[in-house]
Structures are given as C-alpha cells and as structure tokens.
Design a protein around this motif. Structure first.
Motif, PDB file in Angstrom:
ATOM      1  N   GLU A  91       4.419 -48.642 -39.974  1.00 45.36           N
ATOM      2  CA  GLU A  91       5.524 -49.002 -40.866  1.00 45.36           C
ATOM      3  C   GLU A  91       4.946 -49.113 -42.273  1.00 45.36           C
ATOM      4  OE1 GLU A  91       7.340 -52.533 -39.385  1.00 45.36           O
ATOM      5  OE2 GLU A  91       7.778 -51.685 -37.414  1.00 45.36           O
ATOM      6  N   PRO A  92       4.880 -47.973 -42.998  1.00 42.61           N
ATOM      7  CA  PRO A  92       4.158 -47.970 -44.275  1.00 42.61           C
ATOM      8  C   PRO A  92       4.923 -48.665 -45.400  1.00 42.61           C
ATOM      9  CG  PRO A  92       5.141 -45.820 -43.858  1.00 42.61           C
ATOM     10  CD  PRO A  92       5.427 -46.652 -42.653  1.00 42.61           C
ATOM     11  N   TYR A 114      -4.364 -49.898 -54.012  1.00 37.80           N
ATOM     12  CA  TYR A 114      -3.230 -49.867 -53.092  1.00 37.80           C
ATOM     13  C   TYR A 114      -3.169 -48.543 -52.314  1.00 37.80           C
ATOM     14  CZ  TYR A 114      -1.304 -54.047 -55.285  1.00 37.80           C
ATOM     15  OH  TYR A 114      -1.114 -55.315 -55.740  1.00 37.80           O
ATOM     16  N   ILE A 115      -2.689 -48.650 -51.098  1.00 40.45           N
ATOM     17  CA  ILE A 115      -2.358 -47.479 -50.277  1.00 40.45           C
ATOM     18  C   ILE A 115      -0.933 -47.652 -49.777  1.00 40.45           C
ATOM     19  CG2 ILE A 115      -4.744 -47.144 -49.530  1.00 40.45           C
ATOM     20  CD1 ILE A 115      -3.825 -48.294 -46.766  1.00 40.45           C
ATOM     21  N   GLU A 116      -0.344 -46.564 -49.277  1.00 36.97           N
ATOM     22  CA  GLU A 116       0.943 -46.626 -48.570  1.00 36.97           C
ATOM     23  C   GLU A 116       0.601 -46.759 -47.097  1.00 36.97           C
ATOM     24  OE1 GLU A 116       5.208 -46.506 -48.704  1.00 36.97           O
ATOM     25  OE2 GLU A 116       3.833 -46.261 -50.384  1.00 36.97           O
ATOM     26  N   GLY A 117       0.682 -47.976 -46.563  1.00 41.96           N
ATOM     27  CA  GLY A 117       0.200 -48.148 -45.207  1.00 41.96           C
ATOM     28  C   GLY A 117       0.813 -49.319 -44.484  1.00 41.96           C
ATOM     29  N   ASP A 118       0.389 -49.449 -43.243  1.00 47.54           N
ATOM     30  CA  ASP A 118       0.839 -50.523 -42.367  1.00 47.54           C
ATOM     31  C   ASP A 118      -0.279 -51.562 -42.331  1.00 47.54           C
ATOM     32  OD1 ASP A 118       1.199 -52.116 -39.968  1.00 47.54           O
ATOM     33  OD2 ASP A 118       2.698 -50.637 -39.346  1.00 47.54           O
ATOM     34  N   LEU A 119      -0.024 -52.747 -42.894  1.00 48.35           N
ATOM     35  CA  LEU A 119      -1.049 -53.775 -43.025  1.00 48.35           C
ATOM     36  C   LEU A 119      -1.617 -54.156 -41.661  1.00 48.35           C
ATOM     37  CD1 LEU A 119      -2.646 -55.810 -44.709  1.00 48.35           C
ATOM     38  CD2 LEU A 119      -0.694 -57.388 -44.512  1.00 48.35           C
ATOM     39  N   THR A 120      -0.761 -54.400 -40.698  1.00 47.90           N
ATOM     40  CA  THR A 120      -1.226 -54.848 -39.384  1.00 47.90           C
ATOM     41  C   THR A 120      -2.115 -53.801 -38.728  1.00 47.90           C
ATOM     42  OG1 THR A 120       0.786 -56.160 -39.108  1.00 47.90           O
ATOM     43  CG2 THR A 120      -0.490 -55.639 -37.119  1.00 47.90           C
ATOM     44  N   ARG A 121      -1.676 -52.546 -38.766  1.00 49.03           N
ATOM     45  CA  ARG A 121      -2.448 -51.483 -38.139  1.00 49.03           C
ATOM     46  C   ARG A 121      -3.785 -51.263 -38.842  1.00 49.03           C
ATOM     47  NH1 ARG A 121      -1.452 -50.318 -32.955  1.00 49.03           N
ATOM     48  NH2 ARG A 121       0.712 -49.742 -32.552  1.00 49.03           N
TER      49      ARG A 121
END
Length: 837
Positions: free
Chosen positions: A541-542, A579-586
């Motif tokens: 979930e980015p 910053y990146i476009e990403g899913d923090l948890t993953r």
C-alpha cells in the motif's frame, strides 16, 4: 533519268578511237539482245541470262542483280558476279534504293553509297556495293522488280553504262512478255493425251504436296505462335529471319522491327556482346552440326530492361540453308522462386527446435529439415518417401489417427494438437503439432506442411508449476489452520501474564511458553508469506514514506535480538529526509529481516552497520556484518525460497525456514527497486543493499499527532466472541473477563445473530471461516440486530493477507485481527470500543 551525281561525259580520245569503241559496244548490245531474245527458257533462267549479259556489257560492274517486289520486301531473284550466292536474300523495300526505284518507277544512280541516305547501308556493305545504278522492270504499268548494277569503286558508271542499262531493261520487259507468250504457246503445242495425263498427275501430286506443306507450315506457325516460349530463328550469320508472338511478348519488339537484324545486337545487352560473341551458339551455324545447347544468359527487352533467360538452341536446315532456332524463356519468376526457396531452406535448416516437414497429398514425406533430424532422430534419407504415421504411437496408428489428422487438416485448412510422438530410438515425447493443408490457386490439395515441437520440458514445467501451486495453497491452508490452535494458546499465555502475581513460582515456565509461542507464530507467518510469494499475492500500500523512518523502526524491532547477543549496531543516515513511494510496514519487514540475519550469522559481540545514502536518483539501505559470509557461487541462491546457504547445524540460531530473503526481494521488486548481496567468501562477512527509486515529487510536512479526542471507558464493556473453534472462543471470552469486561462466547452465525439482538454488545469479535454461515454472511444480520448505535465489529481470523483485509473492510468490518491476537492488540481494541461507547 534521275541521278544523285553528275556523270562526267568529257572524252579526250580521238574521233577514230571513239568510233571504234562505239561500234564494239553496239556489237555487244546486238549479241546480248540476240541471246536474250533467243532464251526460250523459264523466267528464272531468262533473268539469269540478263544479269550475265549486263556484266559483259558494263565492265565497271562487279555484280548485277534482278530484285523482285514481294510485298514489303525486295527479293534477289537472279544474281551474277560476286553476289551470285545471294539469290533469295530479302531486304526491306523501305529504306533501300531498289525499293525507292520500284516506287518512283525511273532509274536511280548512287555514285557513293557510304553517304547516300537513300540506300540500305548494311546491305551495301554486305554485297560490296560502293556505287550502283537501279532501273525499274515495268510491265503493263506495274513494276515487277528492278535491275541493279553494283561496282566496288566510287562513281564507277558513266553515261554509256546508264544507257546500256536502260536499253537492257526495256529488252527484259519485252522479254518477260515474250517468255509468257512462249510458255503459253509451248503448253498448247505440247499438249496431248499422255502429256495432259502426266501433267494432271503431277499437278495433283504437287497440289497434295503443297497442301501438306502448307498444312505443315500452318501447324508449325500455330505451334510457334501458341507456345509460351519466345522463338527466334536466324540464318547462319545470326540475322533474324523468323519470330513468333511469344517473342513479341517476351522482348517487346514487333516482328517487323527485328527481321533482318543481328540477334546479338537486338536481344542482348551491349555490355555482354563481346563475351557472348565467343560462344559457339552465336557463331557460324555450319560449325554446330547436330549439337543441342542450353544455357542461362542475360537478355534485354525493347526498353533495355534486362532479365535472366534460359536459351535453348537447335541447329536446323531449311530449304538447303543452315539456320539456328532459339527458344527463349524468361526465368525471372523461377530465379526469384529459387532464391526464395534457398532462403527458406536456410531459414528452415537454421531452426533447430522445430521439426519442419512437407508431405504430399497422400501423407508421404517430401522434405525434411535439420530441426526435424534433431527432434525426431532420423536422417533425411531414412524418412523421405515414407508415411508420416512413422512418428505416431502404435496405439494411435491402430486407431487410424494419422489419416484422420490429415483429413481434418484438409477439411479445416489448419489444425493444432498436442499429443505423444515417437522418436527413432523408440522414446516418446509430448509434442505440439501444427498441420496446414497446402492448395494451389484452383483449390486442389497439393500436400501438407507440418511443424512439430518437443514440448516435454514445458509439460514438466507445467506439472512442476501445478505442484508448486498446490504446495503453495497447502502452505497457506496449513498456516491458516495452525492459527486456530495458536489462538487459545496465546489467550492462555495472556491470562498468565495478567495473573503473574499469583504465579510467581512459575515465572520461568511462563516466559518459556511465551517465547516458544512467539517463535511458533513467526514460523506460521513465514509459511503464509511463502504461500504469498509463490502465488504472487504479496501486496503493498504505497504512500510517501521516509527512508530514515524505515531504518529507525527496523532498528527498534531488531534491538532486543541484538541485545540478547551482546551485539552493537552503528547507524549512518543523512539529516535531510529521503522519501520513497512505499509501504512502511513492508519495508520495515525487509530491513528488519536483513538486520536479524546479520545478527543471527554474526558472532556474539560483533558490530553490525546500517547505512542510508543516495546514489544519483536511487536511495540505498545497506546492512553490513562481519559474520559467516556467503560462498561466491551461492550469492544468487540465497534469495530462493526455502534456501539457507549456511547449514542449520552451523547456525547459532537455528530458527527460520529460508523464506525471509525471498519475501524481501519480492517486496523490494514491488517498490520498483532491487536487492543485491555481496561477500568475499566464507568467514568474511556479508553486505546486503536495498536500492529504491527516490520519490520525484515534494512531500508535505507531517502534522504532529494531536491530543486524544476521546476518553476511553476503562471497564464494563459487553463483548461477544463468535468462533466455531470452541477453545479459541472460550479462551478469548475468559481473557476479556480477566480484563474486567462482560463476555459471551457463541460458536456459529445463527447463535451470534440471536445473542446480538438480546445482548446488544459493545464489541463483537467475529470469526470468518465458520461452517453453515460464514462471518461475512452473518455480519449484515448482526449489524441489523445491533440497532442504530451499533458496536465495533472486528474480524478475528487466521486469514491475514492484504487481500483479506481489503475484503473485510469492503464487507463492513471495523477492524481486522489476525489470530493469535496479542494481549496488547486486544487491549487497544477494547479501548477503541470503549471510546465509541
């Protein structure tokens, strides 16, 4: 009298000499006249006497000829002197001095043919005519021909010669009349019964012969004009004397344009003339004998365009003259087809993975490719001419499959099948076969093209993939089913934690159970992750997330493990947020896995490094350890599922299933990045680097968390636990009671609906996978039973993928809890329900 040059009549001889010369000339004329007048012979012999007499009367001439008018041509009817052998020679009437004389009907004189536009220069050179006089043979107002004198010198003829020719011409005209009368009289005189009978017989025979000859010539012309090949006939010197319609179509010349022209100059490119002139077939025909000759040469058309031609030569003799009959075929299409066939053959033989074969209409093999030898095991000479049933299994042959397949291909045009085939050595393989029917322009079946490919490897891969799919589904199901017994165990441990003051003597045992339960839960999570990876169900979930935050949370999660092994961690990060476009948890899951692996495979007291940095447009998170290291040839294998490069008996921490790096690579790939590993070898440590694309847009500053908006109720909540696993439901209900709340457990959807209507709970923990009525099916009825105020309804299930969470949210659940539910997670949920109440 018309002449193109003035005749010089000046005479410096004495009067007596001139008189003697005149008398001698007169005597010769009288003698010639007498011989001609006395020539009671046929017309051709009569004309020959005339040409012989002219040579005697005109010493300046080396040749004399009588040319007959024959349509558009002038034909040498009688010749004397140096051109006696040219009897029968044809010249075009147009463009010659003879033809002009026959049209203008008066004498013409050319003193120098080399610059006279009225003459046929080529013909003059051929007969050696440097100067010539031409006079018409006129009979009853019609010109039947001309009489011509030729000399090898310029201006060879004088006034007397011209007068002599005119007198002889008049005599010839009268002689022609005389010959006609004589012939008629002779016929009348010699007619008698026997002669008439013989003449009639001879006439009949001649008519029959002429009729046969005419029919033969008609057939010959019909054959020549209807054949597709160009027919060109030349005399012994290469001059074109015959030409058919196909030659006009092939070369673009009309018949009249080529007659009398040299074949080499007319039908072949000038650049090849010198070479072709050396070939036997373009030399004197008298030297060829009965030889037949065929070759391929370059010919040219009327527009000078060139084309490849196949030329067949046949020397013939016609009417006593040697001739050359050429048959010419334009082979452009054949050459193109041969070139295409060559290229096709090269292409077909270059394809080694496919057996490409051609069959005739009866299914017999006509062509065999190199790929066919490789796939089927036969050499070409072993199969050409044999039936294609050779490659079918005995069962298929017995069932008539070979013939049936060809019939189906002929009917449908093309068929594709996958079935077993047999090689030369008797082994069978799974093959993909495409059979295409080949038809001509009329739709007649010519044969079949077959393309066979060995698909055994693909079949094995498909079987392996299917097995892998079933194994992945089994792992996912196993993980889900394992969560159910873990749930009551976790609930029991949580109750032990709450009652720790009453169980002080059992603290070590309690801690042992808690650790082992946590380890078992991680193994179940790993099994579920393995299923997600192999099935391609890992989802993210980015959203904009700081790389520094990923690193900090990962360090926090790994700190207990590092502390337990007395290891230290050095962290290097830039101050400015990246910053990146990403899913923090993953992403935290990825980095924490790298840190945990570094700790697990490093000795006690080791120092591990974590570094965050930028390289061009990529951001990197690097974990470096001084531990066990990786063999060079095992670098890539460590990312494969269930692979552990270090043997378990060499690991200080023997937990794990070899899933973490596989999952980490899958997660990084979903972020558009990649992960790589590096090691100098065993005992020299490892470096893992995660590369991620930097976010290319500005990120708004995050608002600091605000104060709590509501206060939570500390107790007195009514909680309904719904689960078909009785132990799980009862243990969760007991744990809720220990936390100070009223709880009730039910074990199916129908009972849950009834209890919800009666109890009106503040919190519902609803299992999804129940027999009879699932949690999804029961939810709308429970919502309806709770009334307008409603309550917090949380899905409590062993299904924990992102797809499962999306599904429960879409169904209307407030929260999604994955079994086993931890004590802290349960307390947070109770707090949320209290805040809503």
């Amino acid at each position: 009298m018309t002449r193109n040059d003035q005749v010089d009549t000046t005479d410096n001889t004495s009067p007596l000499s001139r008189e003697h010369a005149a008398n001698a000339r007169l005597r010769r004329l009288i003698e010639a006249h007498s011989r001609i007048a006395a020539a009671r012979l046929d017309l051709d012999r009569f004309l020959s006497v005339v040409t012989d007499a002219l040579l005697e009367l005109v010493p300046a001439a080396h040749a004399s000829v009588i040319e007959w008018v024959d349509g558009e041509d002038m034909v040498y009817r009688a010749c004397s002197g140096t051109i006696a052998h040219h009897v029968g020679l044809r010249l075009k009437r147009e463009g010659s001095l003879s033809g002009l004389c026959s049209l203008e009907k008066h004498l013409l004189y050319s003193s120098d043919t080399s610059n006279d536009p009225r003459v046929d220069a080529d013909a003059c050179r051929r007969v050696g005519a440097v100067s010539m006089i031409v006079a018409p043979l006129q009979y009853q107002a019609e010109v039947a021909g001309v009489v011509k004198l030729m000399a090898s010198e310029v201006a060879a003829f004088g006034e007397d010669d011209i007068d002599t020719l005119q007198m002889i011409t008049s005599l010839v005209a009268s002689g022609m009349a005389h010959q006609r009368v004589f012939a008629e009289n002779r016929t009348l005189i010699e007619q008698n019964t026997i002669t008439i009978a013989r003449l009639r017989t001879e006439i009949s025979l001649r008519e029959a012969a002429d009729s046969k000859l005419e029919a033969s010539l008609r057939r010959r012309r019909l054959v020549l004009d209807t054949t597709h090949d160009a027919f060109v006939c030349t005399d012994a010197h290469g001059i074109i004397i015959d030409w058919n319609d196909a030659a006009t179509r092939t070369f673009g010349f009309a018949r009249g344009e080529v007659m009398g022209r040299p074949i080499l100059d007319t039908l072949f490119p000038a650049r090849f003339k010198a070479h072709y002139a050396q070939l036997d077939v373009f030399r004197d025909a008298t030297n060829l004998g009965e030889r037949r000759w065929r070759s391929q040469l370059v010919a040219c058309r009327h527009d000078l365009s060139e084309f490849p031609a196949e030329i067949s030569l046949c020397p013939v003799t016609f009417d006593g003259n040697a001739e050359l009959a050429y048959f010419v075929r334009d082979i452009t299409e054949r050459m193109n087809a041969e070139e295409l066939d060559k290229r096709f053959r090269v292409l077909v033989d270059a394809i080694k993975d496919y057996a490409i074969t051609m069959l005739d209409a009866n299914g017999r093999i006509t062509t065999w490719s190199a790929g066919a030898s490789r796939v089927m095991g036969y050499a070409a000479e072993e199969v050409l001419g044999r039936a294609s049933a050779l490659f079918y299994t005995p069962e298929d042959v017995e069932a008539g499959r070979p013939a049936h397949d060809l019939e189906e291909a002929a009917r449908q045009g093309r068929i594709e099948k996958e079935e077993w085939r047999v090689r030369k050595n008797g082994t069978i393989f799974w093959a993909n076969i495409i059979t295409t029917a080949l038809r001509d322009s009329d739709g007649t079946l010519q044969g079949f093209a077959k393309i066979t490919r060995d698909m055994s490897r693909r079949r094995r891969l498909e079987e392996l993939e299917a097995s892998s799919q079933r194994m992945s589904q089994f792992l996912a199901l196993l993980g889900h089913e394992l969560r159910n017994p873990l749930a009551p165990l976790r609930n029991a441990v949580s109750m032990l934690q709450l009652k720790s003051s009453d169980l002080e003597g059992f603290a070590p045992e309690h801690a042992l159970i808690d650790r082992q339960l946590s380890h078992l839960t991680r193994l179940v999570d790993d099994l579920l992750d393995a299923g997600r990876v192999t099935l391609g169900r890992v989802r993210i979930e980015p959203k904009p997330v700081s790389v520094q935050e990923i690193a900090q949370l990962s360090v926090e999660g790994s700190t207990p493990l590092l502390a337990a092994r007395d290891q230290s961690l050095t962290v290097s990060m830039p101050d400015a947020p990246l910053y990146i476009e990403g899913d923090l948890t993953r992403m935290v899951q990825v980095v924490q896995n790298l840190l945990n692996n570094a700790s697990k495979f490093s000795p006690t007291g080791a120092t591990i490094a974590l570094e965050v940095f930028r390289s061009d447009r990529l951001l990197a998170i690097r974990v470096k350890d001084p531990g066990r290291g990786i063999d060079h040839d095992a670098i890539d294998a460590v990312f494969n599922l269930f692979v552990q490069e270090t043997p378990p008996d060499e690991q200080s921490d023997k937990s794990g299933l070899g899933i973490g790096l596989t999952l980490a690579r899958a997660i990084v790939d979903l972020h558009g990045g990649h992960i790589d590993a590096h090691s100098e070898g065993r005992g020299k440590g490892s470096v893992f680097t995660v590369w991620l694309p930097e976010l290319d847009r500005p990120v708004a500053a995050e608002r600091p968390p605000g104060p709590d908006m509501v206060s939570m109720r500390q107790g007195g909540l009514k909680v309904m636990v719904v689960d078909d696993n009785v132990d799980s439901a009862d243990s969760m209900a007991t744990l809720v009671q220990v936390l100070g709340h009223e709880s009730h457990a039910v074990y199916d959807g129908g009972a849950a609906i009834a209890l919800a209507r009666e109890l009106q709970p503040d919190l519902v923990l609803l299992d999804l996978s129940m027999p009879g009525m699932t949690g999804f099916e029961a939810l709308p009825f429970i919502r309806e039973a709770l009334g307008e105020g409603g309550a917090v309804v949380a899905a409590m299930t062993g299904l924990g993928t992102s797809e499962d969470r999306v599904r429960t949210q879409a169904a209307g659940f407030d929260l999604h809890l994955t079994k086993p539910v931890g004590l802290q997670e349960l307390e947070g949920l109770l707090g949320l329900a209290g805040a809503r109440g």
